[in-house]
Design an enzyme around this catalytic site. Sequence first.
Site, PDB file in Angstrom:
ATOM      1  N   ARG A 115      -3.959  -3.934  -4.586  1.00 34.85           N
ATOM      2  CA  ARG A 115      -5.361  -3.839  -4.157  1.00 34.85           C
ATOM      3  C   ARG A 115      -6.309  -3.580  -5.325  1.00 34.85           C
ATOM      4  O   ARG A 115      -7.438  -4.083  -5.330  1.00 34.85           O
ATOM      5  CB  ARG A 115      -5.489  -2.725  -3.119  1.00 34.85           C
ATOM      6  CG  ARG A 115      -6.867  -2.669  -2.484  1.00 34.85           C
ATOM      7  CD  ARG A 115      -6.849  -1.745  -1.267  1.00 34.85           C
ATOM      8  NE  ARG A 115      -8.112  -1.722  -0.578  1.00 34.85           N
ATOM      9  CZ  ARG A 115      -8.823  -0.599  -0.355  1.00 34.85           C
ATOM     10  NH1 ARG A 115      -8.355   0.575  -0.779  1.00 34.85           N
ATOM     11  NH2 ARG A 115      -9.972  -0.660   0.300  1.00 34.85           N
TER      12      ARG A 115
ATOM     13  N   HIS B 181      -9.849  -5.573  -6.080  1.00 32.04           N
ATOM     14  CA  HIS B 181     -11.153  -4.913  -6.199  1.00 32.04           C
ATOM     15  C   HIS B 181     -11.724  -5.036  -7.610  1.00 32.04           C
ATOM     16  O   HIS B 181     -12.931  -4.936  -7.800  1.00 32.04           O
ATOM     17  CB  HIS B 181     -11.054  -3.447  -5.755  1.00 32.04           C
ATOM     18  CG  HIS B 181     -10.972  -3.298  -4.266  1.00 32.04           C
ATOM     19  ND1 HIS B 181     -11.422  -2.197  -3.599  1.00 32.04           N
ATOM     20  CD2 HIS B 181     -10.509  -4.140  -3.320  1.00 32.04           C
ATOM     21  CE1 HIS B 181     -11.227  -2.346  -2.280  1.00 32.04           C
ATOM     22  NE2 HIS B 181     -10.655  -3.528  -2.101  1.00 32.04           N
ATOM     23  N   ASP B 182     -10.868  -5.240  -8.603  1.00 26.45           N
ATOM     24  CA  ASP B 182     -11.366  -5.517  -9.948  1.00 26.45           C
ATOM     25  C   ASP B 182     -11.995  -6.906  -9.992  1.00 26.45           C
ATOM     26  O   ASP B 182     -13.145  -7.077 -10.397  1.00 26.45           O
ATOM     27  CB  ASP B 182     -10.216  -5.420 -10.972  1.00 26.45           C
ATOM     28  CG  ASP B 182     -10.698  -5.619 -12.409  1.00 26.45           C
ATOM     29  OD1 ASP B 182     -11.857  -5.246 -12.687  1.00 26.45           O
ATOM     30  OD2 ASP B 182      -9.919  -6.130 -13.241  1.00 26.45           O
TER      31      ASP B 182
ATOM     32  N   GLY C 227     -15.888 -10.041 -11.910  1.00 26.26           N
ATOM     33  CA  GLY C 227     -14.719 -10.763 -12.394  1.00 26.26           C
ATOM     34  C   GLY C 227     -13.604  -9.810 -12.795  1.00 26.26           C
ATOM     35  O   GLY C 227     -13.763  -8.588 -12.774  1.00 26.26           O
TER      36      GLY C 227
ATOM     37  N   SER D 159     -13.231  -3.484 -14.854  1.00 24.82           N
ATOM     38  CA  SER D 159     -14.400  -2.618 -14.596  1.00 24.82           C
ATOM     39  C   SER D 159     -14.078  -1.526 -13.577  1.00 24.82           C
ATOM     40  O   SER D 159     -14.594  -0.413 -13.662  1.00 24.82           O
ATOM     41  CB  SER D 159     -15.602  -3.446 -14.124  1.00 24.82           C
ATOM     42  OG  SER D 159     -15.291  -4.170 -12.951  1.00 24.82           O
TER      43      SER D 159
ATOM     44  N   ASN E  38     -14.073   1.840  -2.228  1.00 24.17           N
ATOM     45  CA  ASN E  38     -13.083   2.461  -3.113  1.00 24.17           C
ATOM     46  C   ASN E  38     -12.954   3.973  -2.944  1.00 24.17           C
ATOM     47  O   ASN E  38     -11.868   4.526  -3.193  1.00 24.17           O
ATOM     48  CB  ASN E  38     -13.458   2.181  -4.581  1.00 24.17           C
ATOM     49  CG  ASN E  38     -13.429   0.699  -4.923  1.00 24.17           C
ATOM     50  OD1 ASN E  38     -12.749  -0.077  -4.252  1.00 24.17           O
ATOM     51  ND2 ASN E  38     -14.158   0.309  -5.943  1.00 24.17           N
TER      52      ASN E  38
ATOM     53  N   HIS F 293      -2.125  -7.742   3.287  1.00 22.46           N
ATOM     54  CA  HIS F 293      -2.070  -6.657   4.280  1.00 22.46           C
ATOM     55  C   HIS F 293      -0.736  -6.619   5.032  1.00 22.46           C
ATOM     56  O   HIS F 293      -0.633  -5.964   6.052  1.00 22.46           O
ATOM     57  CB  HIS F 293      -3.251  -6.764   5.251  1.00 22.46           C
ATOM     58  CG  HIS F 293      -4.579  -6.424   4.617  1.00 22.46           C
ATOM     59  ND1 HIS F 293      -5.775  -6.492   5.293  1.00 22.46           N
ATOM     60  CD2 HIS F 293      -4.888  -6.000   3.356  1.00 22.46           C
ATOM     61  CE1 HIS F 293      -6.764  -6.123   4.474  1.00 22.46           C
ATOM     62  NE2 HIS F 293      -6.251  -5.831   3.293  1.00 22.46           N
ATOM     63  N   THR F 294       0.261  -7.281   4.511  1.00 24.72           N
ATOM     64  CA  THR F 294       1.624  -7.110   5.012  1.00 24.72           C
ATOM     65  C   THR F 294       2.232  -5.820   4.450  1.00 24.72           C
ATOM     66  O   THR F 294       3.322  -5.413   4.851  1.00 24.72           O
ATOM     67  CB  THR F 294       2.513  -8.321   4.632  1.00 24.72           C
ATOM     68  OG1 THR F 294       3.838  -8.096   5.106  1.00 24.72           O
ATOM     69  CG2 THR F 294       2.602  -8.540   3.118  1.00 24.72           C
TER      70      THR F 294
ATOM     71  N   ASP G  65       0.627  -3.344   8.422  1.00 18.37           N
ATOM     72  CA  ASP G  65       1.635  -4.130   9.138  1.00 18.37           C
ATOM     73  C   ASP G  65       2.637  -3.144   9.721  1.00 18.37           C
ATOM     74  O   ASP G  65       3.544  -2.689   9.014  1.00 18.37           O
ATOM     75  CB  ASP G  65       2.314  -5.112   8.176  1.00 18.37           C
ATOM     76  CG  ASP G  65       3.595  -5.721   8.748  1.00 18.37           C
ATOM     77  OD1 ASP G  65       3.862  -5.564   9.967  1.00 18.37           O
ATOM     78  OD2 ASP G  65       4.331  -6.362   7.969  1.00 18.37           O
TER      79      ASP G  65
ATOM     80  N   THR H  49       6.732  -4.125   9.501  1.00 18.21           N
ATOM     81  CA  THR H  49       7.485  -3.925   8.255  1.00 18.21           C
ATOM     82  C   THR H  49       6.522  -3.448   7.161  1.00 18.21           C
ATOM     83  O   THR H  49       6.131  -4.222   6.293  1.00 18.21           O
ATOM     84  CB  THR H  49       8.163  -5.241   7.798  1.00 18.21           C
ATOM     85  OG1 THR H  49       7.155  -6.273   7.712  1.00 18.21           O
ATOM     86  CG2 THR H  49       9.236  -5.698   8.761  1.00 18.21           C
TER      87      THR H  49
HETATM   88  C1  HEM Z   1     -10.141 -10.384   3.534  1.00 18.13           C
HETATM   89  C2  HEM Z   1     -10.911  -9.343   3.276  1.00 18.13           C
HETATM   90  C3  HEM Z   1     -10.369  -7.964   3.091  1.00 18.13           C
HETATM   91  C4  HEM Z   1     -10.824  -6.845   3.694  1.00 18.13           C
HETATM   92  C5  HEM Z   1     -11.992  -6.745   4.652  1.00 18.13           C
HETATM   93  C6  HEM Z   1      -9.979  -5.756   3.275  1.00 18.13           C
HETATM   94  C7  HEM Z   1     -10.141  -4.450   3.660  1.00 18.13           C
HETATM   95  C8  HEM Z   1      -9.213  -3.451   3.450  1.00 18.13           C
HETATM   96  C9  HEM Z   1      -9.306  -2.113   3.974  1.00 18.13           C
HETATM   97  C10 HEM Z   1     -10.459  -1.572   4.807  1.00 18.13           C
HETATM   98  C11 HEM Z   1      -8.195  -1.446   3.599  1.00 18.13           C
HETATM   99  C12 HEM Z   1      -7.833   0.003   3.930  1.00 18.13           C
HETATM  100  C13 HEM Z   1      -8.536   0.928   2.950  1.00 18.13           C
HETATM  101  C14 HEM Z   1      -8.548   2.357   3.450  1.00 18.13           C
HETATM  102  O1  HEM Z   1      -8.618   2.562   4.652  1.00 18.13           O
HETATM  103  O2  HEM Z   1      -8.492   3.280   2.598  1.00 18.13           O
HETATM  104  C15 HEM Z   1      -7.395  -2.345   2.816  1.00 18.13           C
HETATM  105  C16 HEM Z   1      -6.186  -2.037   2.247  1.00 18.13           C
HETATM  106  C17 HEM Z   1      -5.472  -2.896   1.449  1.00 18.13           C
HETATM  107  N1  HEM Z   1      -5.900  -4.130   1.008  1.00 18.13           N
HETATM  108 FE1  HEM Z   1      -7.430  -5.189   1.732  1.00 18.13          FE
HETATM  109  N2  HEM Z   1      -9.025  -6.235   2.425  1.00 18.13           N
HETATM  110  C18 HEM Z   1      -9.222  -7.574   2.279  1.00 18.13           C
HETATM  111  C19 HEM Z   1      -8.514  -8.424   1.448  1.00 18.13           C
HETATM  112  C20 HEM Z   1      -7.499  -8.013   0.617  1.00 18.13           C
HETATM  113  C21 HEM Z   1      -6.930  -8.808  -0.443  1.00 18.13           C
HETATM  114  C22 HEM Z   1      -7.416 -10.204  -0.839  1.00 18.13           C
HETATM  115  C23 HEM Z   1      -5.952  -8.060  -1.019  1.00 18.13           C
HETATM  116  C24 HEM Z   1      -5.057  -8.386  -2.173  1.00 18.13           C
HETATM  117  C25 HEM Z   1      -4.780  -9.623  -2.556  1.00 18.13           C
HETATM  118  C26 HEM Z   1      -5.900  -6.813  -0.294  1.00 18.13           C
HETATM  119  C27 HEM Z   1      -4.972  -5.828  -0.502  1.00 18.13           C
HETATM  120  C28 HEM Z   1      -4.924  -4.639   0.214  1.00 18.13           C
HETATM  121  C29 HEM Z   1      -3.800  -3.725   0.167  1.00 18.13           C
HETATM  122  C30 HEM Z   1      -2.484  -3.986  -0.530  1.00 18.13           C
HETATM  123  C31 HEM Z   1      -4.160  -2.610   0.927  1.00 18.13           C
HETATM  124  C32 HEM Z   1      -3.340  -1.318   1.128  1.00 18.13           C
HETATM  125  C33 HEM Z   1      -3.585  -0.412  -0.082  1.00 18.13           C
HETATM  126  C34 HEM Z   1      -2.815   0.907  -0.067  1.00 18.13           C
HETATM  127  O3  HEM Z   1      -2.011   1.178   0.811  1.00 18.13           O
HETATM  128  O4  HEM Z   1      -3.065   1.702  -1.012  1.00 18.13           O
HETATM  129  N3  HEM Z   1      -6.864  -6.808   0.659  1.00 18.13           N
HETATM  130  N4  HEM Z   1      -8.048  -3.557   2.724  1.00 18.13           N
END
Ligand code: HEM
Length: 321
Positions: free
Chosen positions: A64, A68-69, A74, A78, A96, A195-196, A241, A244
């Site tokens: 993640r 976010h970077d 880009g 940062s 963040n 998000h898997t 997810d 799993t």
């Molecule tokens: C499609 C739009 C996306 C939205 C709206 C979104 C939003 C979020 C939100 C709200 C969380 C939970 C954060 C929290 O509650 O603290 C999250 C977690 C996460 N996101 Fe996304 N996300 C998106 C796309 C992505 C992409 C493109 C990636 C990586 C390629 C990604 C990777 C992750 C990962 C791995 C987590 C879990 C992080 C952890 O457990 O520390 N997300 N995301």
Amino acid sequence: MASFTSFPAFLVTLSLLLCAAALASAQLSSTFYNTSCPNTLSIIQSAVKSAVSKERRMAASLLRIHFHDCFVQGCDGSVLLDDTSSFTGEKTAAPNNNSLRGFDVVDDIKSKLESSCQQVVSCADILAVAARDAVVALGGPSWTVQLGRRDSTTASFSSANSDIPSPAFNLTDLITAFSNKGLSTSDMVALSGAHTIGQARCTNFRTRIHNETNINSSFASSLRSNCPSSGGDDDSLAPLDAATPTAFDSFYYKNLVSNKGLLHSDQQLYGGGSTDSQVSSYTSKNSKFFADFGSAMVKMGNISPLTGSSGEIRTNCRKTN
Ligand code: HEM
Ligand SMILES: *[C@@H]1O[C@H](CO)[C@@H](O)[C@H](O)[C@H]1NC(C)=O
Ligand SMILES: *[C@@H]1O[C@H](CO)[C@@H](O)[C@H](O)[C@H]1NC(C)=O
Ligand SMILES: *[C@@H]1O[C@H](CO)[C@@H](O)[C@H](O)[C@H]1NC(C)=O
Ligand SMILES: *[C@@H]1O[C@H](CO)[C@@H](O)[C@H](O)[C@H]1NC(C)=O
Ligand SMILES: *[C@@H]1O[C@H](CO)[C@@H](O)[C@H](O)[C@H]1NC(C)=O
């Protein structure tokens, strides 16, 4: 097809095309550190493996940070900068704050690289490689990481708030947020498969589990005790997810088809919209998801890198030199 009135006109056109191609790939290369710091990949990989073996979730957190970077100015590191007297960094921006994690692992990787080769490997490249190694560590696909990004000397609190998509977004908003970064709808659907793995906080799924109708009712009720409609802990966690949570697989998409997406934005990818067919295809074909995810990560990693003499190679990822 264009026709050329003269050979010089053809040559000018050809060189313009080659220039455009060079800009599009932004001069990154997979062998960038081969001679300047040949152990780069092995140092990062072993540090990621060790962090993930201590805590499986760390793989998700590292993946993640790279996202976010890249979505803010880009892929320039940062996101890693701490606040200074001259700017507020990205760490406390809404997407963040109290959420992004793994900075200590990045610091550890950076100090190992500095011991091996001083001021050679950028923090932005560490994030790109660590994201790939994290996915591999949880059983996901591998891909060749392009390298040669340099680090920014500034960060943007306001762009972190405006450019990172929100979990409240609908499908149209999501498509626009990715398109603003040069990524297609199909890249967006594949990248969402991240998000898997990983966890989300109650504050980001409370409305979904209490107030939405396109959610499996037993799934929603199982989440409500740890995330009540009011008076609960905003930070209590649930897996993105549930099937799993620490395996990188295609269960994320299977969940969407059963109305078990945790975030509002997740469920937007399935349920009557234009992305349903891609989501369905990933439920039956793990290999198609894996291949598309790897290519989309390479594209995401190519968002506006600093190259050549732009930016710098930080010695400490939290501070400019
Ligand atoms: C499609 C739009 C996306 C939205 C709206 C979104 C939003 C979020 C939100 C709200 C969380 C939970 C954060 C929290 O509650 O603290 C999250 C977690 C996460 N996101 Fe996304 N996300 C998106 C796309 C992505 C992409 C493109 C990636 C990586 C390629 C990604 C990777 C992750 C990962 C791995 C987590 C879990 C992080 C952890 O457990 O520390 N997300 N995301
Ligand atoms: C760069 O290093 C990698 C990994 O050690 C190796 O597989 C590759 O052949 C090298 N490429 C060049 C051009 O030196
Ligand atoms: C970030 O979170 C902390 C702790 O919850 C809070 O005090 C602070 O106001 C938040 N920062 C911003 C900019 O919202
Ligand atoms: C999506 O949300 C935006 C506001 O964020 C709204 O303007 C738009 O009408 C919504 N689109 C659909 C199709 O619901
Ligand atoms: C659910 O919707 C109602 C009515 O719009 C609103 O008052 C309530 O705050 C919402 N609850 C949650 C947890 O979003
Ligand atoms: C909701 O999920 C439960 C548990 O997986 C399942 O048994 C049930 O059939 C699902 N409900 C609907 C309406 O699909």
